[in-house]
Motif scaffolding. Structure first.
Motif, PDB file in Angstrom:
ATOM      1  N   LEU A 135     -27.121 -26.994 -37.149  1.00 38.06           N
ATOM      2  CA  LEU A 135     -27.486 -25.617 -37.485  1.00 38.06           C
ATOM      3  C   LEU A 135     -26.609 -25.074 -38.605  1.00 38.06           C
ATOM      4  O   LEU A 135     -27.097 -24.415 -39.521  1.00 38.06           O
ATOM      5  CB  LEU A 135     -27.371 -24.734 -36.233  1.00 38.06           C
ATOM      6  CG  LEU A 135     -28.435 -24.954 -35.159  1.00 38.06           C
ATOM      7  CD1 LEU A 135     -28.008 -24.307 -33.843  1.00 38.06           C
ATOM      8  CD2 LEU A 135     -29.784 -24.427 -35.599  1.00 38.06           C
ATOM      9  N   SER A 136     -25.308 -25.365 -38.522  1.00 35.96           N
ATOM     10  CA  SER A 136     -24.411 -24.887 -39.576  1.00 35.96           C
ATOM     11  C   SER A 136     -24.706 -25.577 -40.902  1.00 35.96           C
ATOM     12  O   SER A 136     -24.634 -24.953 -41.970  1.00 35.96           O
ATOM     13  CB  SER A 136     -22.942 -25.110 -39.176  1.00 35.96           C
ATOM     14  OG  SER A 136     -22.658 -26.487 -39.011  1.00 35.96           O
ATOM     15  N   ARG A 137     -25.070 -26.849 -40.851  1.00 36.32           N
ATOM     16  CA  ARG A 137     -25.402 -27.570 -42.078  1.00 36.32           C
ATOM     17  C   ARG A 137     -26.742 -27.121 -42.665  1.00 36.32           C
ATOM     18  O   ARG A 137     -26.927 -27.106 -43.864  1.00 36.32           O
ATOM     19  CB  ARG A 137     -25.372 -29.071 -41.819  1.00 36.32           C
ATOM     20  CG  ARG A 137     -23.942 -29.612 -41.855  1.00 36.32           C
ATOM     21  CD  ARG A 137     -23.732 -30.806 -40.961  1.00 36.32           C
ATOM     22  NE  ARG A 137     -22.342 -31.263 -41.021  1.00 36.32           N
ATOM     23  CZ  ARG A 137     -21.323 -30.668 -40.412  1.00 36.32           C
ATOM     24  NH1 ARG A 137     -21.530 -29.584 -39.695  1.00 36.32           N
ATOM     25  NH2 ARG A 137     -20.093 -31.146 -40.512  1.00 36.32           N
ATOM     26  N   MET A 138     -27.687 -26.780 -41.784  1.00 38.32           N
ATOM     27  CA  MET A 138     -28.950 -26.227 -42.258  1.00 38.32           C
ATOM     28  C   MET A 138     -28.701 -24.912 -42.987  1.00 38.32           C
ATOM     29  O   MET A 138     -29.213 -24.676 -44.088  1.00 38.32           O
ATOM     30  CB  MET A 138     -29.902 -25.999 -41.084  1.00 38.32           C
ATOM     31  CG  MET A 138     -31.146 -25.176 -41.427  1.00 38.32           C
ATOM     32  SD  MET A 138     -32.300 -26.071 -42.474  1.00 38.32           S
ATOM     33  CE  MET A 138     -33.186 -26.993 -41.210  1.00 38.32           C
ATOM     34  N   LEU A 139     -27.895 -24.038 -42.378  1.00 40.70           N
ATOM     35  CA  LEU A 139     -27.565 -22.753 -42.985  1.00 40.70           C
ATOM     36  C   LEU A 139     -26.825 -22.958 -44.295  1.00 40.70           C
ATOM     37  O   LEU A 139     -27.121 -22.292 -45.309  1.00 40.70           O
ATOM     38  CB  LEU A 139     -26.712 -21.941 -42.003  1.00 40.70           C
ATOM     39  CG  LEU A 139     -26.432 -20.488 -42.362  1.00 40.70           C
ATOM     40  CD1 LEU A 139     -27.729 -19.705 -42.500  1.00 40.70           C
ATOM     41  CD2 LEU A 139     -25.543 -19.849 -41.289  1.00 40.70           C
ATOM     42  N   TRP A 140     -25.867 -23.873 -44.301  1.00 33.29           N
ATOM     43  CA  TRP A 140     -25.100 -24.161 -45.512  1.00 33.29           C
ATOM     44  C   TRP A 140     -25.990 -24.752 -46.605  1.00 33.29           C
ATOM     45  O   TRP A 140     -25.878 -24.376 -47.777  1.00 33.29           O
ATOM     46  CB  TRP A 140     -23.975 -25.147 -45.179  1.00 33.29           C
ATOM     47  CG  TRP A 140     -23.252 -25.672 -46.384  1.00 33.29           C
ATOM     48  CD1 TRP A 140     -22.290 -25.033 -47.108  1.00 33.29           C
ATOM     49  CD2 TRP A 140     -23.464 -26.932 -47.017  1.00 33.29           C
ATOM     50  NE1 TRP A 140     -21.873 -25.833 -48.155  1.00 33.29           N
ATOM     51  CE2 TRP A 140     -22.579 -26.999 -48.122  1.00 33.29           C
ATOM     52  CE3 TRP A 140     -24.302 -28.008 -46.759  1.00 33.29           C
ATOM     53  CZ2 TRP A 140     -22.522 -28.106 -48.960  1.00 33.29           C
ATOM     54  CZ3 TRP A 140     -24.241 -29.117 -47.590  1.00 33.29           C
ATOM     55  CH2 TRP A 140     -23.365 -29.165 -48.682  1.00 33.29           C
ATOM     56  N   ALA A 141     -26.889 -25.661 -46.244  1.00 34.73           N
ATOM     57  CA  ALA A 141     -27.773 -26.297 -47.219  1.00 34.73           C
ATOM     58  C   ALA A 141     -28.701 -25.283 -47.870  1.00 34.73           C
ATOM     59  O   ALA A 141     -28.969 -25.342 -49.082  1.00 34.73           O
ATOM     60  CB  ALA A 141     -28.591 -27.399 -46.550  1.00 34.73           C
ATOM     61  N   GLN A 142     -29.198 -24.328 -47.069  1.00 36.08           N
ATOM     62  CA  GLN A 142     -30.061 -23.282 -47.633  1.00 36.08           C
ATOM     63  C   GLN A 142     -29.271 -22.385 -48.581  1.00 36.08           C
ATOM     64  O   GLN A 142     -29.759 -22.011 -49.651  1.00 36.08           O
ATOM     65  CB  GLN A 142     -30.672 -22.448 -46.504  1.00 36.08           C
ATOM     66  CG  GLN A 142     -31.710 -23.182 -45.680  1.00 36.08           C
ATOM     67  CD  GLN A 142     -32.958 -23.518 -46.472  1.00 36.08           C
ATOM     68  OE1 GLN A 142     -33.636 -22.643 -47.003  1.00 36.08           O
ATOM     69  NE2 GLN A 142     -33.256 -24.803 -46.593  1.00 36.08           N
ATOM     70  N   ALA A 143     -28.032 -22.052 -48.183  1.00 37.59           N
ATOM     71  CA  ALA A 143     -27.189 -21.223 -49.054  1.00 37.59           C
ATOM     72  C   ALA A 143     -26.819 -21.975 -50.332  1.00 37.59           C
ATOM     73  O   ALA A 143     -26.825 -21.412 -51.430  1.00 37.59           O
ATOM     74  CB  ALA A 143     -25.931 -20.797 -48.301  1.00 37.59           C
ATOM     75  N   ARG A 144     -26.508 -23.267 -50.207  1.00 43.11           N
ATOM     76  CA  ARG A 144     -26.163 -24.088 -51.379  1.00 43.11           C
ATOM     77  C   ARG A 144     -27.317 -24.132 -52.370  1.00 43.11           C
ATOM     78  O   ARG A 144     -27.108 -24.100 -53.588  1.00 43.11           O
ATOM     79  CB  ARG A 144     -25.806 -25.508 -50.933  1.00 43.11           C
ATOM     80  CG  ARG A 144     -25.494 -26.446 -52.097  1.00 43.11           C
ATOM     81  CD  ARG A 144     -25.141 -27.850 -51.638  1.00 43.11           C
ATOM     82  NE  ARG A 144     -26.256 -28.520 -50.964  1.00 43.11           N
ATOM     83  CZ  ARG A 144     -26.236 -29.811 -50.613  1.00 43.11           C
ATOM     84  NH1 ARG A 144     -25.152 -30.546 -50.850  1.00 43.11           N
ATOM     85  NH2 ARG A 144     -27.272 -30.354 -50.007  1.00 43.11           N
ATOM     86  N   GLU A 145     -28.542 -24.166 -51.839  1.00 43.24           N
ATOM     87  CA  GLU A 145     -29.715 -24.296 -52.696  1.00 43.24           C
ATOM     88  C   GLU A 145     -30.099 -22.975 -53.356  1.00 43.24           C
ATOM     89  O   GLU A 145     -30.427 -22.929 -54.544  1.00 43.24           O
ATOM     90  CB  GLU A 145     -30.900 -24.811 -51.874  1.00 43.24           C
ATOM     91  CG  GLU A 145     -32.147 -25.119 -52.694  1.00 43.24           C
ATOM     92  CD  GLU A 145     -31.935 -26.281 -53.645  1.00 43.24           C
ATOM     93  OE1 GLU A 145     -32.507 -26.235 -54.757  1.00 43.24           O
ATOM     94  OE2 GLU A 145     -31.179 -27.215 -53.304  1.00 43.24           O
ATOM     95  N   TYR A 146     -30.048 -21.873 -52.582  1.00 42.84           N
ATOM     96  CA  TYR A 146     -30.597 -20.614 -53.076  1.00 42.84           C
ATOM     97  C   TYR A 146     -29.558 -19.550 -53.387  1.00 42.84           C
ATOM     98  O   TYR A 146     -29.811 -18.652 -54.185  1.00 42.84           O
ATOM     99  CB  TYR A 146     -31.602 -20.057 -52.051  1.00 42.84           C
ATOM    100  CG  TYR A 146     -32.771 -20.992 -51.829  1.00 42.84           C
ATOM    101  CD1 TYR A 146     -33.685 -21.238 -52.840  1.00 42.84           C
ATOM    102  CD2 TYR A 146     -32.951 -21.634 -50.609  1.00 42.84           C
ATOM    103  CE1 TYR A 146     -34.745 -22.105 -52.651  1.00 42.84           C
ATOM    104  CE2 TYR A 146     -34.007 -22.500 -50.404  1.00 42.84           C
ATOM    105  CZ  TYR A 146     -34.904 -22.735 -51.434  1.00 42.84           C
ATOM    106  OH  TYR A 146     -35.955 -23.602 -51.252  1.00 42.84           O
ATOM    107  N   LYS A 147     -28.376 -19.623 -52.756  1.00 41.20           N
ATOM    108  CA  LYS A 147     -27.301 -18.674 -53.045  1.00 41.20           C
ATOM    109  C   LYS A 147     -25.980 -19.426 -53.119  1.00 41.20           C
ATOM    110  O   LYS A 147     -25.093 -19.264 -52.272  1.00 41.20           O
ATOM    111  CB  LYS A 147     -27.233 -17.585 -51.970  1.00 41.20           C
ATOM    112  CG  LYS A 147     -28.465 -16.678 -51.961  1.00 41.20           C
ATOM    113  CD  LYS A 147     -28.317 -15.549 -50.952  1.00 41.20           C
ATOM    114  CE  LYS A 147     -29.526 -14.625 -50.982  1.00 41.20           C
ATOM    115  NZ  LYS A 147     -29.397 -13.511 -50.016  1.00 41.20           N
TER     116      LYS A 147
END
Length: 418
Positions: free
Chosen positions: A290-302
């Motif tokens: 879950l933390s990596r999913m959140l981090w991956a989305q932030a890395r990609e878009y913010k």
């Protein structure tokens, strides 16, 4: 662009997946399934393991070709578009309020009896569990993998001891005869049993952290699923032999009950400790994913947001703290709602099956040759599982539809331009 550390080996990968698949499931699902289908649940395990094999192999092929912390959301983006990617990402995160409270409560139930009297309270045990999850996740995937490998060996040892001291013989492992109407019960048992194989999609988020993802990631998935499936079936044999099912007390207490009648009450604290460790291991990988999913989305878009930052040790620490905070809130909601454990399990299963479905649909487009054939078989399997889960799919389907509608085409184009 920030990158996660490549620390996971084949052995630690097998340990992480097998403990995740066993974890909370071993301490509640065999009893729940036996309560629904009785001895026929042994057939349900055989059907489920057979059905999950093509799904696991398809995940293995996707992870080998696209090792990324985004997991299924990343596969969906490669196959379709960013709108569906973000929808799946948030759908996966939505499992926190329905799946995690049940898992954390079960883990805390094992922890509570071994806590000092001053801390012997349900919510205190849950808060301690969440705090430990955050601490272990901040230590990195390598340390986490070592801990979970040790727990996996302990779980296998416990089930083996059940067989030995329970004097399991040929008559206990013979499969019951099945009449035509019995397949309804077998299918009904599958609606809760799918919980035992949710974890493959979470494991997909760890592909980026394997030292040799192309070689070790698919092998870890296959071996982990086989170990988990065999262990579940073996545990169900003992539960059925000693009739440790059919009442609310067994829904989360069948393993301690078996331990008491086979080993005596003197080992009760050790069984509680192992039960907590097994449940903790399962939730641990989900906290990581879950933390990596959140981090991956932030890395990609913010990429400049705090969530997108990594710690000095290469861990998405801010994302981990965010997930931990949501877990705490979910635990309080779960405790005060007092909803049935089976209710939570079925809602969470609906989310996971839909995530699996979208991963298999992506594989149908991304893979070629034999891999694509396998993906179509897996897609059919997920469709059948949706039918088995029934009304519980509504939560996932309605939520996914709302998420898809949330991002307008114009917004998606802006995201693509940036």
């Amino acid at each position: 662009m920030a990158q996660l550390k490549k620390e996971i080996t084949l052995i630690s990968g097998v340990g992480q997946l097998s403990t995740t698949l066993l974890g909370t499931g071993l301490f509640m699902v065999p009893a729940l399934a036996a309560g629904i289908a009785g001895t026929l649940s042994l057939w349900s395990w055989a059907v489920l393991l057979l059905a999950i094999c093509p799904v696991a192999l398809t995940f293995a092929l996707l992870g080998k070709r696209y090792p990324n912390a985004g997991g299924t959301a990343f596969f969906v983006r490669q196959a379709f578009n960013q709108r569906l990617e973000k929808s799946i990402a948030w759908l996966f995160l939505s499992v926190i309020p329905v799946g995690v409270p049940a898992a954390v409560a079960l883990a805390a139930g094992f922890l509570q009896p071994i806590l000092p009297d001053a801390l012997n309270h349900t919510l205190v045990a849950q808060v301690i569990t969440v705090a430990l999850l955050v601490l272990v996740n901040l230590s990195g995937a390598k340390s986490s993998g070592r801990i979970q490998s040790l727990i996996a060996v302990s779980i296998l040892g416990l089930v083996a001891a059940f067989w030995w001291f329970g004097d399991v013989g040929p008559s206990d492992i013979s499969m019951p005869s099945v009449a035509q109407n019995d397949w309804v019960l077998i299918g009904a048992a599958l609606s809760v049993m799918f919980w035992c194989f949710v974890g493959i999609e979470a494991f997909a988020h760890m592909g980026e952290e394997f030292k040799s993802p192309q070689r070790d990631f698919p092998i870890a998935i296959i071996i982990g699923c086989i170990i988990a499936g065999a262990t579940y079936w073996a545990c169900s044999v003992v539960i059925i032999k000693f009739h440790a099912y059919g009442s609310a007390q067994f829904d989360s207490g069948s393993i301690p009950y078996l331990a008491n009648i086979l080993f005596g009450e003197t080992l009760s604290p050790w069984i509680n400790a192992l039960g907590f460790a097994a449940c903790f291991a399962s939730i641990n990988l989900y906290t990581q994913s879950l933390s990596r999913m959140l981090w991956a989305q932030a890395r990609e878009y913010k990429p400049h947001s705090r969530i997108a930052h990594l710690s000095v040790s290469g861990v998405p620490s801010n994302a981990t703290f965010a997930v931990g905070a949501v877990l705490l809130i979910s635990c309080f909601i779960g405790e005060f709602s007092q909803l049935d454990l089976e209710f939570f399990v079925k809602l969470a299963n609906g989310v996971f099956i839909l995530v699996y479905f979208m991963a298999m649909l992506s594989a149908c487009k991304l893979l070629k040759g034999a891999g694509r054939v396998l993906a179509y078989i897996s897609l059919a399997t997920c469709t059948i599982m949706m039918a088995c889960v029934g009304w519980s799919m509504l939560y996932a389907l309605i939520l996914f539809a709302l998420l898809v509608c949330k991002i307008k085409p114009e917004e998606e184009n802006k995201i693509a331009m940036t």
